[in-house]
Motif scaffolding. Structure first.
Motif, PDB file in Angstrom:
ATOM      1  N   ARG A 282     -15.570   9.585  29.479  1.00 20.68           N
ATOM      2  CA  ARG A 282     -15.664  10.178  30.820  1.00 20.68           C
ATOM      3  C   ARG A 282     -17.011   9.558  31.610  1.00 20.68           C
ATOM      4  O   ARG A 282     -16.819   9.333  33.082  1.00 20.68           O
ATOM      5  CB  ARG A 282     -15.991  11.656  31.007  1.00 20.68           C
ATOM      6  CG  ARG A 282     -14.676  12.514  30.185  1.00 20.68           C
ATOM      7  CD  ARG A 282     -13.539  12.426  30.755  1.00 20.68           C
ATOM      8  NE  ARG A 282     -12.534  11.122  30.837  1.00 20.68           N
ATOM      9  CZ  ARG A 282     -11.769  10.971  29.646  1.00 20.68           C
ATOM     10  NH1 ARG A 282     -11.975  11.569  28.597  1.00 20.68           N
ATOM     11  NH2 ARG A 282     -11.112   9.739  29.644  1.00 20.68           N
ATOM     12  N   GLU A 285     -15.880   6.141  33.212  1.00 25.41           N
ATOM     13  CA  GLU A 285     -14.800   6.530  34.234  1.00 25.41           C
ATOM     14  C   GLU A 285     -15.483   6.661  35.700  1.00 25.41           C
ATOM     15  O   GLU A 285     -15.057   6.254  36.712  1.00 25.41           O
ATOM     16  CB  GLU A 285     -14.069   7.542  34.110  1.00 25.41           C
ATOM     17  CG  GLU A 285     -12.937   7.349  33.100  1.00 25.41           C
ATOM     18  CD  GLU A 285     -11.779   8.466  32.540  1.00 25.41           C
ATOM     19  OE1 GLU A 285     -10.806   8.352  32.252  1.00 25.41           O
ATOM     20  OE2 GLU A 285     -12.203   9.705  32.791  1.00 25.41           O
ATOM     21  N   GLN A 286     -16.473   7.592  35.547  1.00 26.62           N
ATOM     22  CA  GLN A 286     -17.194   7.891  36.881  1.00 26.62           C
ATOM     23  C   GLN A 286     -17.863   6.650  37.273  1.00 26.62           C
ATOM     24  O   GLN A 286     -18.153   6.326  38.500  1.00 26.62           O
ATOM     25  CB  GLN A 286     -18.356   9.033  36.609  1.00 26.62           C
ATOM     26  CG  GLN A 286     -17.685  10.354  36.212  1.00 26.62           C
ATOM     27  CD  GLN A 286     -18.729  11.286  35.739  1.00 26.62           C
ATOM     28  OE1 GLN A 286     -19.914  11.096  35.979  1.00 26.62           O
ATOM     29  NE2 GLN A 286     -18.247  12.363  35.448  1.00 26.62           N
ATOM     30  N   ARG A 290     -12.381   4.737  38.046  1.00 26.44           N
ATOM     31  CA  ARG A 290     -10.680   4.641  37.724  1.00 26.44           C
ATOM     32  C   ARG A 290     -10.538   5.444  36.111  1.00 26.44           C
ATOM     33  O   ARG A 290     -11.586   5.494  35.525  1.00 26.44           O
ATOM     34  CB  ARG A 290     -10.333   3.113  37.427  1.00 26.44           C
ATOM     35  CG  ARG A 290     -11.078   2.313  36.390  1.00 26.44           C
ATOM     36  CD  ARG A 290     -10.491   0.915  36.508  1.00 26.44           C
ATOM     37  NE  ARG A 290     -11.181  -0.057  35.506  1.00 26.44           N
ATOM     38  CZ  ARG A 290     -10.589  -0.375  34.634  1.00 26.44           C
ATOM     39  NH1 ARG A 290      -9.482   0.064  34.033  1.00 26.44           N
ATOM     40  NH2 ARG A 290     -11.361  -1.057  33.549  1.00 26.44           N
ATOM     41  N   SER A 291      -9.518   5.654  35.905  1.00 27.64           N
ATOM     42  CA  SER A 291      -9.153   6.563  34.759  1.00 27.64           C
ATOM     43  C   SER A 291      -8.846   5.576  33.594  1.00 27.64           C
ATOM     44  O   SER A 291      -8.565   4.350  33.786  1.00 27.64           O
ATOM     45  CB  SER A 291      -7.763   7.401  35.049  1.00 27.64           C
ATOM     46  OG  SER A 291      -6.821   6.767  35.273  1.00 27.64           O
ATOM     47  N   LEU A 292      -9.262   6.064  32.501  1.00 26.05           N
ATOM     48  CA  LEU A 292      -9.314   5.317  31.124  1.00 26.05           C
ATOM     49  C   LEU A 292      -8.430   6.143  30.100  1.00 26.05           C
ATOM     50  O   LEU A 292      -9.326   6.786  29.164  1.00 26.05           O
ATOM     51  CB  LEU A 292     -10.453   4.705  30.778  1.00 26.05           C
ATOM     52  CG  LEU A 292     -11.492   4.162  31.734  1.00 26.05           C
ATOM     53  CD1 LEU A 292     -12.851   3.961  31.434  1.00 26.05           C
ATOM     54  CD2 LEU A 292     -11.018   2.651  31.852  1.00 26.05           C
TER      55      LEU A 292
END
Length: 613
Positions: A282, A285-286, A290-292
């Motif tokens: 998380r 990601e920040q 992008r989402s992982l």
């Protein structure tokens, strides 16, 4: 994040770090281009560290704990000479990425495609995949899921015997080859997922025990002692594996991971290993914007896997839904009942569509206990479904794909069941055109005793399944070569029709607003005895509707259209002439049907109608 292994900083500077908490001293043995033996400094938490200048990318090195023999780095990023050879320094900053505009694909929009690098092309390399990407994209596939690519013994392996979780297999093209492939995938609008293994380390070339307590005898797994995530000196192992996803996301621009058999990972600590990993991802990601996503393979049938840690879960984005495969497979292949005796009723397939887990707390004879928990209400994009994958094909004695087990009409219906579901679909390489090459289990170990153990183990495993033949020799190169795809047939006859059928299904899934809705509240199923079922789905705004009429039997099935919509328009029909391999004069369903009309579903067919309010 704690760095481990060889971190190249540029301009000849490199930091070498290794975890060995019970060792008194550690020596870095540089063997190329100039041999040097250098003592390392003890750091906190059981690490040894040494920062050097004059080290260039490609430099070969070993570690030598407590004046023992040389061993490759457990966190090696490249093993150009195989699992027993020296490790090599990698400069990750040297690659000229061209994907700066890439932001990934929303998880709910993925069409996953599992492939094995070694058998996907004749060459068996990352770079050989690149010329095939345009063809995959044309079909509608937008996400590759690579079977494990971390370094394994020899040049032939499924990847689950890997022994260097940070190193990319040399025979596939090493780190450079993987980066070129990922960059090319992103240029074609294709995401890349990587299958990773955090439940065991393969047997040959496994030198982890020479450095530290990476394993514990507290728990037993199918591969022996479990990885040490909660016993004495477990912090090093926890950091090693929880940082591994970050490595793939940052250094290789990987879009997501599929994690092998998480039910064989044990951790009773206050902060579970998966919670630790979840929070690290998380944070990344920040930073990356992008989402992982993380996909679990789990045998638990537990919603906990896909709940967030704040709700007591493991935090996975999604998990493979084996129950969907098992119940659908038994219904399309009558021989499947021998393999999955607890499946085979149409109500189970209906439950797989509406709920997810078919076994959700009831007594299951195969398990000899009550098994699973309910997944009612969990959105469809938390599950990945498939008709086949490497396990389902490779763990058959003859390595048969579904197209080698059932006829063409059943194959079309099975493909539609996956693509019209509310779940994330996954294809196994070659499935889109009905490739008929087998997919066997293969290895290329160098230790004779291990080779014999693998042969014996495979024979015993198939004996348990009741197969009446022996599996091919996993060590024989022919077993590997026979498993390669036959790309040349994809434009011929029934293979071309199957390719176009998948292309049509994927296009419908990606364009129709009803099929974009992953909510379970907008889905219901009518069961037609043991012949078939009707899947009702509607869009999120409630204005568009689909009726998906499945007949999985060899006889016509009666159904009365019960819905408030006045008229239904046919948009897909597997019995349409263009989808048939041979002429058939039997009529299909009408182009339009009225509410309340009685229709007769043709044998072995899928017909889709739409309506608007």
């Amino acid at each position: 994040m704690k760095t481990i292994g060889a971190e190249y900083l540029g301009d000849g500077r490199c930091v070498f770090t290794v975890w060995a908490p019970l060792k008194k001293k550690m020596v870095l043995h540089l063997i190329q281009p100039k041999e040097q033996k250098l003592p390392m400094e003890r750091a906190d938490f059981g690490y040894f560290r040494l920062e050097m200048t004059g080290v260039e990318p490609g430099t070969r090195y070993f570690f030598r704990p407590d004046d023992e023999e040389d061993f490759p780095d457990p966190a090696s990023q490249y093993q150009p000479d195989g699992v027993h050879g020296p490790s090599a320094v990698v400069d990750h900053g040297a690659f000229a990425w061209q994907d700066s505009a890439w932001r990934g694909i929303p998880f709910r929009n993925l069409i996953l495609y599992e492939l094995h690098v070694g058998t996907f092309t004749p060459e068996g390399t990352f770079e050989a995949i690149i010329p095939r990407l345009a063809q995959l994209a044309e079909v509608g596939i937008n996400a590759l899921e690579l079977m494990p690519v971390n370094q394994f013994p020899g040049s032939r392996n499924w990847g689950y015997d890997g022994v260097f979780p940070y190193a990319v297999q040399d025979s596939y093209g090493g780190p450079e080859g993987l980066k070129k492939m990922v960059d090319a995938c992103h240029a074609h609008g294709i995401a890349v997922f990587l299958d990773v293994v955090y439940n065991h380390i393969g047997p040959e070339g496994n030198y982890f025990g020479k450095f530290g307590p990476y394993f514990t005898s507290q728990y037993c797994t199918p591969w022996g002692d479990a990885l040490n995530f909660d016993r004495d000196w477990s912090e090093g192992a926890r950091d090693y594996f929880s940082n591994n996803p970050l490595y793939w996301f940052e250094k290789f621009h990987i879009d997501g991971l599929r994690v092998d058999a998480i039910h064989t990972i044990y951790d009773t600590g206050a902060v579970n290993f998966w919670e630790l990993t979840y929070h690290k991802i998380r944070q990344l990601e920040q930073r990356l914007g992008r989402s992982l996503p993380m996909i679990a393979e789990s045998d638990l049938n537990s919603p906990r896997v896909i709940r967030s840690p704040e709700l007591g879960g493991y935090g996975f984005t999604a998990q493979w839904l084996d129950d969907f495969h098992h119940t659908l497979y038994v219904l399309v292949d009558e021989e499947g009942k021998q393999r999955y005796p607890d499946f085979g009723r149409m109500e189970q397939l209906a439950k797989a569509f509406t709920d997810g887990f078919v076994h959700s707390g009831e007594f299951v004879p195969f398990r000899k206990r009550k098994y699973g928990a309910s997944s009612v209400g969990i959105p469809g994009d938390h599950f990945v479904v498939f008709n086949q994958n490497h396990d389902q094909v490779g763990n058959r004695v003859k390595g048969e794909r579904l197209c080698m087990l059932v006829d063409y009409e059943r194959l079309k219906v099975a493909a539609a069941a996956v693509m019209l579901s509310p779940y994330i679909p996954l294809l196994f390489m070659g499935e889109e055109y009905g490739d008929e090459s087998p997919f066997f289990y293969f290895v290329s170990h160098s230790e004779p005793e291990l080779v014999e153990a693998v042969r014996k183990g495979r024979k015993e495993e198939f004996a348990d399944y009741g197969f009446d033949a022996e599996p091919p020799d996993p060590q024989d190169e022919k077993t590997f070569l026979d498993s390669k795809l036959r790309w040349q047939v994809r434009s011929e006859g029934r293979h071309r029709l199957m390719l176009e059928w998948h292309q049509q299904l994927i296009a419908l899934r990606r364009s129709h607003p009803v099929l974009q809705n992953v909510g379970k509240d907008d889905l219901r199923v009518d069961v037609l005895g043991q012949q078939g079922l009707v899947l009702h789905r509607r869009s999120e705004d409630g204005l568009r509707h689909l009726l998906c009429l499945f007949n999985l039997s060899g006889e016509p099935a009666a159904y009365a259209v019960a819905h408030s919509a006045a008229r239904w328009q046919k948009i897909l029909d597997s019995r349409e002439r263009r989808w048939l391999t041979e002429a058939d004069d039997r009529p299909g369903l009408p182009i339009t049907v009225e509410a309340g009309a009685a229709v007769s579903l043709p044998p072995l067919s899928i017909t889709v109608y739409e309506a608007s309010e």
